[in-house]
Write a protein that holds these residues in place. Structure first.
Motif, short mmCIF file in Angstrom:
data_model
loop_
_atom_site.label_atom_id
_atom_site.label_comp_id
_atom_site.label_asym_id
_atom_site.label_seq_id
_atom_site.Cartn_x
_atom_site.Cartn_y
_atom_site.Cartn_z
N LEU A 41 0.76 -1.09 0.00
CA LEU A 41 -0.17 -0.11 0.04
C LEU A 41 0.92 1.24 -0.10
O LEU A 41 2.00 1.52 0.89
N ASP A 42 0.51 2.12 -0.72
CA ASP A 42 1.22 3.57 -1.09
C ASP A 42 0.87 4.28 0.47
O ASP A 42 -0.08 3.74 0.85
N PRO A 43 1.71 5.20 0.82
CA PRO A 43 1.26 5.80 1.95
C PRO A 43 0.48 6.90 1.83
O PRO A 43 -0.53 7.69 2.74
N ASP A 44 -0.20 7.37 0.50
CA ASP A 44 -0.93 8.34 0.27
C ASP A 44 -2.35 7.90 -0.08
O ASP A 44 -3.27 8.26 -1.09
N ILE A 45 -2.71 7.10 1.00
CA ILE A 45 -3.84 6.25 1.06
C ILE A 45 -4.81 6.49 2.13
O ILE A 45 -4.08 6.55 3.15
N LEU A 46 -6.31 6.25 2.18
CA LEU A 46 -6.91 5.97 3.35
C LEU A 46 -7.58 4.92 2.99
O LEU A 46 -8.26 4.78 1.87
N VAL A 47 -7.59 3.92 3.87
CA VAL A 47 -8.41 2.80 3.83
C VAL A 47 -9.68 2.88 4.85
O VAL A 47 -9.45 3.31 5.94
N ILE A 48 -10.88 2.96 4.09
CA ILE A 48 -11.93 3.63 4.79
C ILE A 48 -13.11 2.30 5.09
O ILE A 48 -14.00 2.43 5.70
N ASN A 49 -12.64 1.22 4.44
CA ASN A 49 -13.72 0.12 4.77
C ASN A 49 -12.85 -1.31 4.86
O ASN A 49 -11.82 -1.17 4.48
N PRO A 50 -13.48 -2.46 5.38
CA PRO A 50 -12.79 -3.40 5.60
C PRO A 50 -11.92 -4.11 4.45
O PRO A 50 -12.18 -4.09 3.16
N ILE A 51 -10.69 -4.40 4.82
CA ILE A 51 -9.56 -4.92 3.78
C ILE A 51 -9.58 -6.10 3.28
O ILE A 51 -9.08 -6.55 2.39
N LYS A 52 -10.46 -7.23 4.11
CA LYS A 52 -10.27 -8.50 3.96
C LYS A 52 -10.60 -9.01 2.42
O LYS A 52 -9.84 -9.75 1.87
N GLU A 53 -11.80 -8.46 1.89
CA GLU A 53 -12.19 -8.98 0.54
C GLU A 53 -10.86 -8.93 -0.48
O GLU A 53 -10.67 -9.78 -1.09
N LEU A 54 -10.28 -7.63 -0.29
CA LEU A 54 -9.28 -7.25 -1.32
C LEU A 54 -8.02 -8.35 -0.88
O LEU A 54 -7.33 -8.96 -1.88
#
Lengths: 280, 280
Positions: A109-122
């Motif tokens: 993951l790049d640092p210029d990111i927000l993860v705003i929902n669960p990552i599991k599926e990805l």
């Protein structure tokens, strides 16, 4: 494939300029998947021990684990560099060499990111037979530029390497390091987004396509006049469904002069990150 | 004055149209003051038992208490009403009559609000000698309109009643109910923001002035061409310092066609409210 009970492996590669954004990204990742345990692998060549310690303290304080992977400075020393694309960006191409042998997958993951929902599926995307999974940004401008630049490499799709799921078993078996060095040597005056160009030129047919809206949403798509997405998403849909907001481009939400539809949300996560507010 | 260890009393008065926004407002309040215990007093005349139960369940699930205060429908039945200003808006003026005698202060909050930083400093404002504390919105347009409308009442400042801290002991002693009814009778064709007009006309000299930026920030101040604030605040300052964001005006962040600098943040809190995500 990893069991869903196993920790989720995340790869990050930064220099000192991205220490703060990295922590905001990780905080958003932890908060949006509160029942997961994360192992963060930090690849770098030039962070100081106190900088690494800052990240380590932060990750442990949030209940997760950090593993430092310090890279020999001679790797990629002839590769083209620009102010906006530091040497660390190459590391993800050869990350498999430096990661523990028991890991079968990792999500860069790049640092210029927000993860705003669960990552599991990805994270648990089926990677059978694929080297990577990534999203391609279907922006006419980018596609045209890159088609022209790399026409001899027969690129049909141009993937964004900011969110890159890696099948480590296949990468260990099939990536030819010499091929990467040869490509850099041949194209070093022609690389604009160096590691992304290499990824697309050498491996685009080995990359499983992810939904770019769900898993790598370029925030400039939202109400931009310059960059028009094929699909217009409402704020309601984005906040409730999109997993990854990617602050692509030179203007970043931690800069003073930034403005954009997700600025308030970014600043909110930044506050949660640095004010030690672990309740929200 | 209440001890800092006592619960914080919050007054809300809504009709059925504001059930969802009220919960978002309360969720933001709970999250931004995680170590406080809240007592929510819900004054209404027309919510159904299941609607009251929805709010009660929500508040209890978040670890706080709800007290229903059902108001006789005949109160204020001759007061002027519009679609945007339902009868419940009058209730705050006479709230002191319906609240438990042991309460010495309560903070009224509109439902079109996000509380994004701790409420303590606002709640424990020194009210010695004052009936209320509120912020006045220093908007030239509003001031001019209201100066003209109420010139005979000698109003120097026009307070916004959406965030209203009440000194219940003084209100119980000094508010003359008949004076309010007389004022409504005399001015019922002239009231635009009914309860706010009454508050300003009858009590403006008894209202302690709060910092409008910290405690009642009109989100339209941020980059609006129509409404220019004297002070321009950065997003960084707002997110880290402002306690209350107030979505004033007819366009609300829960409407489909809303756009604004705090839309993504509002939708984030809305998601936390209704997805039962209690970790963030």
């Amino acid at each position: 494939m990893c069991s869903p009970l196993a920790p989720i492996n995340i790869l990050v590669t930064i220099d000192a300029n991205y220490l703060k954004p990295l922590q905001v990204m990780l905080k958003s990742l932890f908060l949006s998947s509160p029942s997961e345990i994360f192992q963060i692998f930090l690849m770098h060549s030039c962070l100081s021990p106190s900088e690494v310690n800052e990240i380590d303290t932060f990750v442990r304080y949030n209940g997760h684990s950090l593993f430092e992977i310090k890279i020999d400075e001679r790797c990629f020393c002839d590769a083209p560099l620009t102010k906006h694309y530091p040497k660390e960006m190459y590391y993800r191409l050869l990350a498999f060499r430096f990661l523990p042998a028991q890991l079968d997958r990792i999500l860069y993951l790049d640092p210029d990111i927000l993860v705003i929902n669960p990552i599991k599926e990805l994270y648990y995307t089926d990677l059978s037979g694929w080297m990577f999974a990534a999203a391609f940004h279907d922006i006419l401008l980018a596609k045209e530029i890159n088609r022209l630049r790399f026409r001899k490499y027969d690129i049909k799709e141009y993937f964004n390497s900011g969110v890159l799921l890696m099948n480590l078993d296949i990468l260990r078996e099939q990536v030819d390091e010499q091929e990467i060095y040869n490509f850099i040597e041949e194209n070093k005056n022609n690389l604009i987004l160096p590691d992304q160009d290499i990824l697309n030129s050498l491996y685009s047919k080995r990359i499983k396509k992810l939904d770019e809206f769900l898993f790598n949403y370029d925030v400039r798509y939202f109400k931009s006049r310059q960059i028009v997405a094929k699909k217009r998403l409402s704020m309601d849909y984005i906040i409730n469904n999109i997993v990854i907001l990617h602050f692509c481009g030179r203007r970043k939400p931690w800069h003073n002069n930034y403005s954009g539809a997700f600025h308030s949300l970014y600043k909110h996560y930044e506050k949660l990150t640095f004010n030690n507010q672990f309740h929200i």
